[in-house]
Design an enzyme around this catalytic site. Structure first.
Site, PDB file in Angstrom:
ATOM      1  N   ASN A 170      58.440 -33.276  74.070  1.00  0.00           N
ATOM      2  CA  ASN A 170      58.339 -34.094  75.238  1.00  0.00           C
ATOM      3  C   ASN A 170      57.248 -35.226  74.791  1.00  0.00           C
ATOM      4  O   ASN A 170      56.175 -35.404  75.063  1.00  0.00           O
ATOM      5  CB  ASN A 170      57.839 -33.837  76.526  1.00  0.00           C
ATOM      6  CG  ASN A 170      58.163 -34.809  77.627  1.00  0.00           C
ATOM      7  OD1 ASN A 170      58.532 -35.682  77.356  1.00  0.00           O
ATOM      8  ND2 ASN A 170      58.071 -34.364  78.857  1.00  0.00           N
ATOM      9  N   ASN A 206      59.748 -40.979  80.579  1.00  0.00           N
ATOM     10  CA  ASN A 206      61.240 -41.140  80.612  1.00  0.00           C
ATOM     11  C   ASN A 206      61.957 -39.939  81.360  1.00  0.00           C
ATOM     12  O   ASN A 206      63.210 -40.002  81.354  1.00  0.00           O
ATOM     13  CB  ASN A 206      61.559 -41.384  79.311  1.00  0.00           C
ATOM     14  CG  ASN A 206      61.251 -40.420  78.451  1.00  0.00           C
ATOM     15  OD1 ASN A 206      61.193 -39.361  78.657  1.00  0.00           O
ATOM     16  ND2 ASN A 206      61.742 -40.777  76.884  1.00  0.00           N
ATOM     17  N   ASP A 207      61.156 -38.789  81.681  1.00  0.00           N
ATOM     18  CA  ASP A 207      61.879 -37.557  82.002  1.00  0.00           C
ATOM     19  C   ASP A 207      62.938 -38.007  83.181  1.00  0.00           C
ATOM     20  O   ASP A 207      63.837 -37.119  83.319  1.00  0.00           O
ATOM     21  CB  ASP A 207      60.831 -36.662  82.417  1.00  0.00           C
ATOM     22  CG  ASP A 207      59.841 -36.189  81.156  1.00  0.00           C
ATOM     23  OD1 ASP A 207      60.160 -36.568  80.057  1.00  0.00           O
ATOM     24  OD2 ASP A 207      58.965 -35.192  81.674  1.00  0.00           O
ATOM     25  N   ASP A 258      81.682 -31.056  67.228  1.00  0.00           N
ATOM     26  CA  ASP A 258      81.655 -30.246  68.146  1.00  0.00           C
ATOM     27  C   ASP A 258      83.246 -29.635  68.467  1.00  0.00           C
ATOM     28  O   ASP A 258      84.318 -30.548  68.346  1.00  0.00           O
ATOM     29  CB  ASP A 258      81.341 -30.681  69.477  1.00  0.00           C
ATOM     30  CG  ASP A 258      81.115 -29.550  70.722  1.00  0.00           C
ATOM     31  OD1 ASP A 258      80.348 -28.676  70.450  1.00  0.00           O
ATOM     32  OD2 ASP A 258      81.853 -29.757  71.598  1.00  0.00           O
ATOM     33  N   GLU A 301      82.650 -27.662  63.848  1.00  0.00           N
ATOM     34  CA  GLU A 301      82.566 -26.388  64.394  1.00  0.00           C
ATOM     35  C   GLU A 301      84.081 -25.516  64.634  1.00  0.00           C
ATOM     36  O   GLU A 301      84.905 -26.215  65.227  1.00  0.00           O
ATOM     37  CB  GLU A 301      81.904 -26.489  65.669  1.00  0.00           C
ATOM     38  CG  GLU A 301      81.660 -25.154  66.504  1.00  0.00           C
ATOM     39  CD  GLU A 301      81.424 -25.430  67.922  1.00  0.00           C
ATOM     40  OE1 GLU A 301      80.611 -24.681  68.640  1.00  0.00           O
ATOM     41  OE2 GLU A 301      82.101 -26.423  68.457  1.00  0.00           O
TER      42      GLU A 301
HETATM   43 CA    CA Z   1      60.595 -37.239  77.959  1.00  0.00          CA
END
Ligand code: CA
Length: 622
Positions: free
Chosen positions: A142, A147-148, A334, A363
């Site tokens: 982090n 910005n979480d 993916d 994948e």
């Molecule tokens: Ca963050």
């Protein structure tokens, strides 16, 4: 050029008034995708998807030197218009002004054509000379706690929860590029960074809600581009994880789907049968095959109907846009086999036409070598399919490796299993391009699968890193991170990398708080990765291996000047290995170097393989 209601004579019938007023409202353009493009691309055709209420009836015109409007496409949703352009080789960067005439209104759509970066088309992809680090951005570091949480995106940060967002981001990756490079990795594959405005479990990133936007909880599009540039300066290639098969059910399209067949099964949830063999099985029913590729991966992940040419073109251009914009070295794709087989081959081919050396790894999660090799380029399959895909994830060999290390030795188990698995390489034209890995975001962690046995863990990693493959390791393997072993406990396979969060008591970047075992293992891996960086014999050399004997297994990588012998010994005691058996590729009385310790040694006719160990010996031919 506003509404013409006032111009409508009072004498006109109501019908006319209604029609005219609806038809003459100024266009409100919500979206144009791709958001911009470039001059000088190999493919001259570009299809813009424009979303605006009522736009389908608009008439478009364009005057720009070297750019022509070839035509338009509409669907059964009047709010979408696809403009088909041809951008000729001599067109210059600038701004297109596309006039959209809507009744008596004209709206001008401004669209930028940019200049490409020098050497963009010829950029190098990832190859068997690289070692790829797979990390999960939300769980790695982090770098920017501010910005979480982001208004409007939902799913707020919740670090104590395994299913919640933990706050890791692009800034965190950037801060630790030096660590990654110093470990000896040469490429980074972050799981998807694309916007996932999903209400829950959005951290995994495989449910896109805007195919042209980096999730603001990771950073901005520009932050991503800068990360790729910085990584390149440090000798690290970036591989973008992309998902052409499906989107998230909170994608902006879901509020106004572009067509009634934009998603598979007429936009209606129908689960996939996961019957991956149906694509290559000569006896499979067409309905079963369609149920596999056309079924949705989950209710929260609507399946793209790539049989609709607008969808197919959208997905191809989206990938090329990111490649050109961000300067990445390749894609990890993916659920490759879940896409329509003809479409995904065209997708791959179009990208490689723009960037002939770009890496693309698909994948295919199977333990069946025939299913896996179906997707690898260079062979025509029994049904005529000829894949363009340069690399396939090697779940087959990864599965056999872990099984082989965990089981006792016998005539058909243990190293013998691993030995026999390599015969499957006859099914692929370029085995060195298959991507072999210790684990990834969907698998239990290596150390745990091997019952926390450090010796077996080294054997597995030495195998992955010296085998004739393109190796990929999972973040945390360097410090023996653990997880549950149960195969569907996905969230628990993605624990935070120690040291990535302020206040972490254990820090794998600095070594603080690591156990002696973890430190020792990290040093061992760093040594091996950095040695591998310069070894052409591992990158491109040939391979010979020998029938396992007495709990030992030997393989030799070789070229005109170099020999590397890898000796695995599972026995609880030192075990003599007769070197004469390897005389086809290993010189008698070789002066060899142990590549981990750097120690030189004069070999005789027998090598004493230390108990429960892997030894990597190198010699130069005289
Ligand atoms: Ca963050």
């Amino acid at each position: 050029m506003k509404s013409l209601t006032s111009r409508c004579a009072a004498a006109l019938a109501c019908f006319c008034l209604t029609t005219l007023s609806a038809w003459s409202d100024p266009l409100t353009i919500n979206r144009v995708e791709p958001p911009h493009w470039w001059v000088g691309m190999q493919a001259q055709q570009l299809e813009l998807m424009v979303h605006a209420p009522g736009i389908a009836r608009a008439r478009a015109t364009l005057q720009y030197p070297g750019v022509t409007l070839l035509g338009k496409q509409v669907s059964d949703n009047p709010n979408y218009l696809w403009l088909q352009l041809r951008i000729q080789a001599h067109a210059q960067p600038g701004e297109l002004k596309i006039a959209l005439q809507h009744g008596q209104d004209t709206t001008v759509l401004r669209y930028k054509l940019e200049r490409r970066d020098k050497g963009s088309a010829e950029r190098e992809g990832f190859t068997s000379a690289d070692v790829v680090l797979n990390l999960m951005p939300d769980r790695f570091a982090n770098g920017d706690p501010s910005n979480d949480n982001q208004a409007g995106l939902g799913d707020p940060a919740n670090r104590p929860s395994l299913q919640g967002r933990h706050g890791g981001d692009i800034a965190g990756i950037v801060q630790h590029l030096d660590h990654i490079a110093a470990m000896g990795y040469t490429a980074v594959w972050p799981t998807p960074l694309i916007e996932n405005k999903q209400p829950a479990q959005s951290y995994h990133g495989y449910a896109s809600t805007d195919n042209y936007r980096i999730d603001p909880r990771y950073g901005s599009n520009e932050d991503y581009r800068r990360m790729v540039q910085l990584a390149r300066q440090k000798g690290l290639k970036v591989i973008q994880d992309t998902v052409p098969n499906h989107i998230g059910d909170h994608h902006w399209w879901m509020r106004d789907l572009p067509a009634s067949d934009w998603l598979s099964n007429r936009n209606t949830y129908t689960p996939t049968n996961h019957a991956r063999t149906t694509v290559s099985d000569p006896y499979a029913s067409a309905a079963d095959r369609q149920a596999f590729t056309g079924g949705w991966f989950a209710t929260s992940m609507p399946d793209m109907n790539a049989r609709n040419p607008r969808v197919a073109n959208y997905l191809i251009q989206n990938a090329i846009w990111w490649a050109e914009y961000a300067g990445i070295a390749g894609f990890r794709v993916d659920t490759y086999g879940y896409s329509d087989a003809a479409f995904i081959n065209t997708w791959t081919n179009r990208i490689r036409q723009e960037y002939p050396r770009l890496g693309i790894v698909g994948e295919e999660w199977t333990d069946n070598p025939a299913v896996q090799s179906y997707w690898a380029r260079g062979r025509t399959q029994a049904n005529g399919y000829r894949s363009h895909l340069p690399s396939v994830m090697d779940f087959v060999l990864q599965g056999q490796l872990l099984k082989a290390l965990n089981e006792p030795e016998s005539w058909n188990t243990g190293f013998r299993r691993l030995y026999e698995s390599l015969a499957n390489d006859q099914l692929v034209a370029h085995p060195q391009d298959l991507m072999l890995f210790d684990g990834n975001h969907d698998t239990p962690r290596l150390f745990s699968v091997l019952n926390e046995d450090p010796a077996l863990t080294r054997m597995a990693l030495a195998y992955v890193l010296t085998m004739k493959r393109t190796p990929q390791l999972y973040y945390g393997t360097e410090v023996l991170m653990t997880s549950p072993k149960k195969h569907d406990d996905f969230d628990a396979f993605r624990a935070d990398f120690p040291g990535g969060w302020a206040g972490d008591t254990v820090n794998a970047f600095t070594g603080q708080g690591l156990t002696a075992l973890q430190k020792d293992h990290q040093n061992w891996l760093r040594q091996l990765l950095n040695w591998r960086k310069t070894q052409g014999v591992i990158h491109h050399g040939k391979l010979m291996h020998f029938v396992p004997e007495n709990g030992t297994y030997v393989m030799v990588r070789y070229n005109d000047t170099q020999r590397v012998m890898v000796v695995f010994n599972k026995n609880p005691s030192d075990t003599p290995v007769q070197l004469g058996r390897f005389s086809e590729v290993w010189p008698a009385s070789a002066q060899a170097t142990d590549v981990i310790s750097g120690k030189g040694m004069q070999l005789g006719s027998v090598f004493q393989a230390p108990a429960r160990s892997v030894t990597i010996l190198q010699t130069t031919l005289r």
